[in-house]
Design an enzyme around this catalytic site. Sequence first.
Site, mmCIF file in Angstrom:
data_model
loop_
_atom_site.group_PDB
_atom_site.id
_atom_site.type_symbol
_atom_site.label_atom_id
_atom_site.label_comp_id
_atom_site.label_asym_id
_atom_site.label_seq_id
_atom_site.Cartn_x
_atom_site.Cartn_y
_atom_site.Cartn_z
ATOM 1 N N LYS A 13 0.717 -1.355 -0.150
ATOM 2 C CA LYS A 13 0.060 0.076 -0.261
ATOM 3 C C LYS A 13 0.981 1.170 0.171
ATOM 4 C CE LYS A 13 -2.030 -0.826 4.046
ATOM 5 N NZ LYS A 13 -1.460 -2.086 4.286
ATOM 6 N N ARG A 88 -8.782 0.894 9.604
ATOM 7 C CA ARG A 88 -8.387 -0.505 10.115
ATOM 8 C C ARG A 88 -9.495 -1.048 10.595
ATOM 9 N NH1 ARG A 88 -1.987 -1.056 9.573
ATOM 10 N NH2 ARG A 88 -1.694 0.804 8.872
ATOM 11 N N ARG A 127 11.999 -7.063 4.897
ATOM 12 C CA ARG A 127 12.082 -5.522 4.609
ATOM 13 C C ARG A 127 13.048 -5.075 5.629
ATOM 14 N NH1 ARG A 127 6.276 -2.393 5.093
ATOM 15 N NH2 ARG A 127 6.493 -2.913 7.372
ATOM 16 N N ARG A 157 12.288 -3.071 11.469
ATOM 17 C CA ARG A 157 11.326 -2.630 12.392
ATOM 18 C C ARG A 157 10.796 -3.395 13.397
ATOM 19 N NH1 ARG A 157 6.591 -0.099 8.533
ATOM 20 N NH2 ARG A 157 5.092 -0.915 10.230
ATOM 21 N N ARG A 168 0.140 -9.297 13.416
ATOM 22 C CA ARG A 168 -0.695 -8.188 12.640
ATOM 23 C C ARG A 168 -1.146 -8.785 11.535
ATOM 24 N NH1 ARG A 168 4.645 -5.692 10.684
ATOM 25 N NH2 ARG A 168 3.669 -4.374 9.275
HETATM 26 P P1 ADP Z 1 1.363 -2.058 8.227
HETATM 27 O O1 ADP Z 1 0.275 -1.566 7.516
HETATM 28 O O2 ADP Z 1 2.610 -2.536 7.471
HETATM 29 O O3 ADP Z 1 0.796 -2.886 9.429
HETATM 30 P P2 ADP Z 1 1.894 0.626 8.954
HETATM 31 O O4 ADP Z 1 3.373 1.355 8.789
HETATM 32 O O5 ADP Z 1 0.867 1.304 8.036
HETATM 33 O O6 ADP Z 1 2.131 -0.950 9.058
HETATM 34 O O7 ADP Z 1 1.396 0.960 10.627
HETATM 35 C C1 ADP Z 1 2.109 0.477 11.776
HETATM 36 C C2 ADP Z 1 1.290 0.507 12.899
HETATM 37 O O8 ADP Z 1 0.710 1.575 13.212
HETATM 38 C C3 ADP Z 1 0.119 -0.668 12.936
HETATM 39 O O9 ADP Z 1 0.578 -1.936 13.168
HETATM 40 C C4 ADP Z 1 -0.702 0.101 14.063
HETATM 41 O O10 ADP Z 1 -0.094 -0.315 15.199
HETATM 42 C C5 ADP Z 1 -0.555 1.773 13.786
HETATM 43 N N1 ADP Z 1 -1.710 2.288 12.924
HETATM 44 C C6 ADP Z 1 -1.531 2.748 11.763
HETATM 45 N N2 ADP Z 1 -2.591 2.978 11.087
HETATM 46 C C7 ADP Z 1 -3.605 2.614 12.114
HETATM 47 C C8 ADP Z 1 -5.137 2.623 12.174
HETATM 48 N N3 ADP Z 1 -5.729 3.395 11.210
HETATM 49 N N4 ADP Z 1 -5.617 2.086 13.269
HETATM 50 C C9 ADP Z 1 -4.906 1.703 14.386
HETATM 51 N N5 ADP Z 1 -3.552 1.590 14.318
HETATM 52 C C10 ADP Z 1 -2.780 1.919 13.295
#
Ligand code: ADP
Length: 212
Positions: A13, A88, A127, A157, A168
Amino acid sequence: MIVVLLGPPGAGKGTQGERIAAALGVPKIATGDVLRAAVKDGTTLGLEAKGFMDRGDLVPDAVILGIMKEALALPAQANGVILDGVVRTVPQAEGLARVTQELGRKVDVVLVFDIAGELLVERLSGRTTCDKEQKPFTGFERGGPCPNNCGGVLVRRQDDEPDAILHRLRVYEAQTAPVLAWYVAHGANVAHIDATGSFADVTVRALATVGR
Ligand code: ADP
């Protein structure tokens, strides 16, 4: 045009979101990036979010709704915005619908990245992320210099550790997959793309869904 990107972690994404944003000439907002920057800067938001993020859990809806509201009020996104990982949970989808309605706007496209779970684990565990710019890279050794020569070092990370990745993916199935059903039930314009293959192939498919 407001585009919501939906798909599991590792689906691409972030990369594709940047490309769609560039093609449409609009900004991209990624809540993950906003939260990581807050953690790095040690702000109140960052302190609140860090524990959830490191474990691979979602941060509370109220926190995300605050970020969402602020982001949508910025003049830069008046012509549109790409929302990467911003929605999410079902309450977040409802919240976004409320915020956009208040602004006299709506989500134009929900772009869903379809990809199998095994591939995601492979992608995420391979990654690396620059510890300075927080940018993700594929195909580079951990501990090496940032390929952008920014002076940073490539690290993994915390939430790309194998246990956190599996967590996740479970969180995605339990809390984010229902968001797709919510959009379908509410008559949204939902487009699915095959998120496997090269970055370039996926970009072609992604751009086709936004008319480019
Ligand atoms: P990924 O999509 O690869 O899990 P991101 O970098 O987009 O990783 O997000 C990292 C973390 O940030 C998520 O695992 C979560 O803890 C938090 N996060 C990001 N966006 C949201 C959201 N919309 N709602 C809740 N937590 C979020």
